[in-house]
Motif scaffolding. Structure first.
Motif, PDB file in Angstrom:
ATOM      1  N   UNK A 196       0.835  -1.199   0.000  1.00  0.00           N
ATOM      2  CA  UNK A 196       0.000   0.000   0.000  1.00  0.00           C
ATOM      3  C   UNK A 196       0.875   1.256   0.000  1.00  0.00           C
ATOM      4  N   UNK A 197       0.439   2.280  -0.752  1.00  0.00           N
ATOM      5  CA  UNK A 197       1.146   3.560  -0.730  1.00  0.00           C
ATOM      6  C   UNK A 197       0.937   4.232   0.619  1.00  0.00           C
ATOM      7  N   UNK A 198       2.034   4.563   1.306  1.00  0.00           N
ATOM      8  CA  UNK A 198       1.912   5.202   2.616  1.00  0.00           C
ATOM      9  C   UNK A 198       1.865   6.722   2.536  1.00  0.00           C
ATOM     10  N   UNK A 199       2.220   7.291   1.379  1.00  0.00           N
ATOM     11  CA  UNK A 199       2.340   8.739   1.269  1.00  0.00           C
ATOM     12  C   UNK A 199       1.082   9.407   0.743  1.00  0.00           C
ATOM     13  N   UNK A 200       0.049   8.646   0.433  1.00  0.00           N
ATOM     14  CA  UNK A 200      -1.202   9.230  -0.033  1.00  0.00           C
ATOM     15  C   UNK A 200      -1.118   9.846  -1.402  1.00  0.00           C
ATOM     16  N   UNK A 201      -0.074   9.499  -2.170  1.00  0.00           N
ATOM     17  CA  UNK A 201       0.114  10.070  -3.499  1.00  0.00           C
ATOM     18  C   UNK A 201      -0.261   9.046  -4.563  1.00  0.00           C
ATOM     19  N   UNK A 202      -0.471   9.518  -5.781  1.00  0.00           N
ATOM     20  CA  UNK A 202      -0.691   8.623  -6.911  1.00  0.00           C
ATOM     21  C   UNK A 202       0.501   8.640  -7.862  1.00  0.00           C
ATOM     22  N   UNK A 203       1.232   9.740  -7.898  1.00  0.00           N
ATOM     23  CA  UNK A 203       2.402   9.860  -8.757  1.00  0.00           C
ATOM     24  C   UNK A 203       3.682   9.743  -7.951  1.00  0.00           C
ATOM     25  N   UNK A 204       4.749  10.333  -8.487  1.00  0.00           N
ATOM     26  CA  UNK A 204       6.049  10.291  -7.838  1.00  0.00           C
ATOM     27  C   UNK A 204       6.202  11.431  -6.843  1.00  0.00           C
ATOM     28  N   UNK A 205       6.830  11.136  -5.722  1.00  0.00           N
ATOM     29  CA  UNK A 205       7.356  12.176  -4.855  1.00  0.00           C
ATOM     30  C   UNK A 205       8.690  12.627  -5.433  1.00  0.00           C
ATOM     31  N   UNK A 206       9.105  13.826  -5.050  1.00  0.00           N
ATOM     32  CA  UNK A 206      10.385  14.328  -5.535  1.00  0.00           C
ATOM     33  C   UNK A 206      11.163  14.953  -4.392  1.00  0.00           C
ATOM     34  N   UNK A 207      12.456  14.665  -4.360  1.00  0.00           N
ATOM     35  CA  UNK A 207      13.329  15.284  -3.367  1.00  0.00           C
ATOM     36  C   UNK A 207      14.669  15.585  -4.017  1.00  0.00           C
TER      37      UNK A 207
END
Length: 224
Positions: A196-207
Motif C-alpha cells: 500500500x502507498x503510505x504517502x497518499x500520493x498517486x504519482x512520484x514524490x520528488x526530493x
C-alpha cells in the motif's frame, strides 16, 4: 696528408651518424616510457565485494592528463540486515590528473543515473508515520510504522570526484576516491507486505539533496 684528412672526415661522419642514432633511440625510449601506462584499466571496488555488492569500472586515457571512466554499481539485496537495498546505477566520469594520467591526485566531473528499491536510513525506527506531512490534503486514516515502509524510484546525480591513484606493481594499481554531488530523486513510498502507498500520493514524490553518492577503493588491472 690526404689519408689523414680522409680519416678525419670519415671519423667525423661516423661520430655524427652515431650521435643522431643515439638521439633517435633516446627520443623513442622517452616516448615509449611516456606512453607505457596508456591503455584500458579494469577495476573492482574492494570495499563492497565482501558484502555481495558489485562495483566495476573501466578507465582509459584521452590525453596526457585526462581520462574517461565508466562504472556500474549493483546491489541486489531485496533485504539486507532487515532493510531493502536494491540499487542499480551507471555513471560516466571525466578525470583530470595533476601529474599525468593514472598517476597521483585527480579531480573528476561525474554524471550518474540510478534505480532503487530501498529503505531510507531515517525510517530505521518504529515511530508512527504521519502521512499528512508529505500530503497535507490526505484524508486517509491509515496508520503506518516507519520501519515497515520503503521507497522505490530513480535518481539523476551530478557530482565532483576527488581521488588518488598509484601503482602497486607493473600491471596493478589502486584508486582511492569519493564523489559528492546533487541527487534529484523521484520515488513512490510503500508499506512492506501490503504494497500500500503510505504517502497518499498517486504519482512520484520528488526530493533533492547534496550528498556523497560514490566512493571506495578500486583495484585496477592495466591492459595494453
Amino acid at each position: 696528408m690526404k689519408n689523414i684528412l680522409l680519416a678525419i672526415v670519415t671519423l667525423a661522419t661516423f661520430t655524427g651518424l652515431k650521435a643522431q642514432q643515439n638521439e633517435v633511440t633516446t627520443t623513442e625510449t622517452m616516448f615509449q616510457n611516456e606512453n607505457s601506462d596508456k591503455g584500458l584499466r579494469l577495476k573492482g571496488n574492494a570495499l563492497f565485494l565482501p558484502v555481495g555488492i558489485v562495483n566495476v569500472a573501466g578507465e582509459f586515457q584521452l590525453s596526457k592528463k585526462i581520462t574517461m571512466q565508466g562504472d556500474i554499481f549493483v546491489s541486489p539485496w531485496k533485504s539486507f540486515a532487515g532493510h531493502e537495498l536494491q540499487y542499480y546505477s551507471a555513471s560516466v566520469e571525466g578525470r583530470y590528473y595533476f601529474k599525468q594520467a593514472f598517476d597521483g591526485f585527480y579531480l573528476g566531473a561525474n554524471v550518474a543515473a540510478s534505480k532503487f528499491t530501498f529503505q531510507k536510513w531515517s525510517y530505521w525506527n518504529d515511530r508512527i508515520y504521519d502521512n499528512t506531512y508529505s500530503n497535507p490534503n490526505n484524508t486517509s486514516t491509515d496508520v503506518f510504522v516507519m520501519s515497515d515502509l520503503y521507497q522505490k524510484g530513480y535518481s539523476i546525480l551530478v557530482g565532483i570526484t576527488a581521488g588518488y591513484q598509484f601503482r602497486l606493481s607493473e600491471k596493478w594499481f589502486m584508486d582511492i576516491y569519493g564523489t559528492v554531488g546533487n541527487s534529484q530523486d523521484f520515488y513512490k513510498g510503500y508499506e512492506r507486505g501490503t504494497g500500500k502507498r503510505y504517502d497518499g500520493e498517486t504519482g512520484f514524490n520528488r526530493s533533492a539533496e547534496i550528498m556523497p553518492y560514490r566512493g571506495g577503493v578500486m583495484i585496477a588491472y592495466k591492459f595494453k
